[in-house]
Write an enzyme that holds these catalytic residues in place. Structure first.
Site, PDB file in Angstrom:
ATOM      1  N   PRO A   1       0.830  -1.218   0.000  1.00 42.66           N
ATOM      2  CA  PRO A   1       0.000   0.000   0.000  1.00 42.66           C
ATOM      3  C   PRO A   1       0.860   1.263   0.000  1.00 42.66           C
ATOM      4  O   PRO A   1       1.766   1.395   0.804  1.00 42.66           O
ATOM      5  CB  PRO A   1      -0.788  -0.113   1.312  1.00 42.66           C
ATOM      6  N   GLU A   2       0.589   2.151  -0.946  1.00 33.78           N
ATOM      7  CA  GLU A   2       1.304   3.420  -1.041  1.00 33.78           C
ATOM      8  C   GLU A   2       0.354   4.549  -0.662  1.00 33.78           C
ATOM      9  O   GLU A   2      -0.770   4.293  -0.246  1.00 33.78           O
ATOM     10  CB  GLU A   2       1.830   3.616  -2.475  1.00 33.78           C
TER      11      GLU A   2
END
Ligand SMILES: [Zn+2]
Length: 271
Positions: free
Chosen positions: A2-3
């Site tokens: 997840p960014e």
């Protein structure tokens, strides 16, 4: 992993619904990347005021205190009135009078850390070295160019490091460099001002589009209500090794930079 867009999509999917909730129970399973910093039961009775984001951290403002949440490599949150029984990869849970917040994290690189406030050492340690937020006004072409001029590492490595600008992870760095026509291996210090300005705009453009479609789901990311991202359908270079460039038809190349895969078009990104 997840960014920024996925973390922000996660935040938006439950922030309004948990705001004002009173914590009635807290449970910590297997150890995560960093210790919680207090016995979980002590969170009971506290109120959740709001959920903010800084870089890839979610900040739950408690009354009193602060809970910093990081999704690591494989973490995801769920928030609902009721949830199915805990599985082997569920490692943290907050029961509140407005719903249950649960962290699922198969690889356990995620973390939940309590701090009395943002200035406390436990919070400073995690948030202190972060660069500016890319979608905020503080991310500005001239200071961005000046910061790049002081770095000799490859431009993509500098973006990933997160101390100049936060949240430009592997996918988004590859995509922004393609959009700006910059070779990922170019030394950051060698970027001319016009090219730094182009890259600045490209980062905003790529992250803005990713935010608009709820982030990227490569394997199993989904937000706190189970919705997947759709940016994977918009990528121009990431994960497309050997496939024709969407602009010029040249096969996309893949290289390794600091253990991470980098994708670029050798023709559109000459230098
Ligand atoms: Zn091309």
């Amino acid at each position: 992993m997840p960014e920024l867009p996925e973390v922000e999509a996660t935040r938006l999917s439950f922030a309004d619904r948990i705001a004002g909730a009173r914590i009635v129970s807290a449970w910590l399973g297997k150890p995560l990347r960093w210790p919680l910093g207090l016995p979980a039961e002590q969170l009971s009775g506290l109120r959740v005021r709001a959920v903010r984001r800084r870089g890839k951290y979610l900040l739950l403002d408690l009354e009193p205190g602060l809970l910093l949440l990081h999704l690591g490599m494989s973490g995801s949150l769920s928030f609902a009135r009721t949830l199915p029984p805990r599985g082997p990869h569920d490692h943290f849970e907050l029961g509140t009078d407005q719903g249950i917040l649960r962290l699922n994290d198969p690889r356990r690189f995620g973390a939940v850390v309590w701090a009395p406030d943002e200035e406390a050492p436990a919070a400073r340690k995690l948030l202190g070295g972060l660069g500016v937020e890319p979608m905020e006004r503080e991310f500005e072409p001239d200071t961005f160019h000046a910061a790049l001029r002081a770095r000799r590492s490859a431009i993509k490595q500098v973006l990933l490091a997160g101390d100049v600008v936060v949240g430009v992870g592997n996918i988004y760095a590859s995509e922004a460099l393609f959009l700006a026509g910059i070779r990922p291996t170019l030394s950051a210090a060698r970027l001319s001002r016009p090219r730094a300005v182009r890259l600045h705009a490209a980062i905003r453009d790529v992250l803005g589009r990713a935010l608009a479609v709820g982030g990227t789901t490569l394997r199993n990311y989904s937000n706190a209500v189970g919705e997947r991202g759709n940016f994977q359908f918009e990528v121009r270079v990431y994960g497309r090794e050997g496939e024709p460039c969407r602009v010029c038809g040249t096969p996309i190349k893949a290289i390794r930079q600091g253990q991470r895969a980098t994708f670029f078009c050798p023709k559109c990104q000459k230098t």
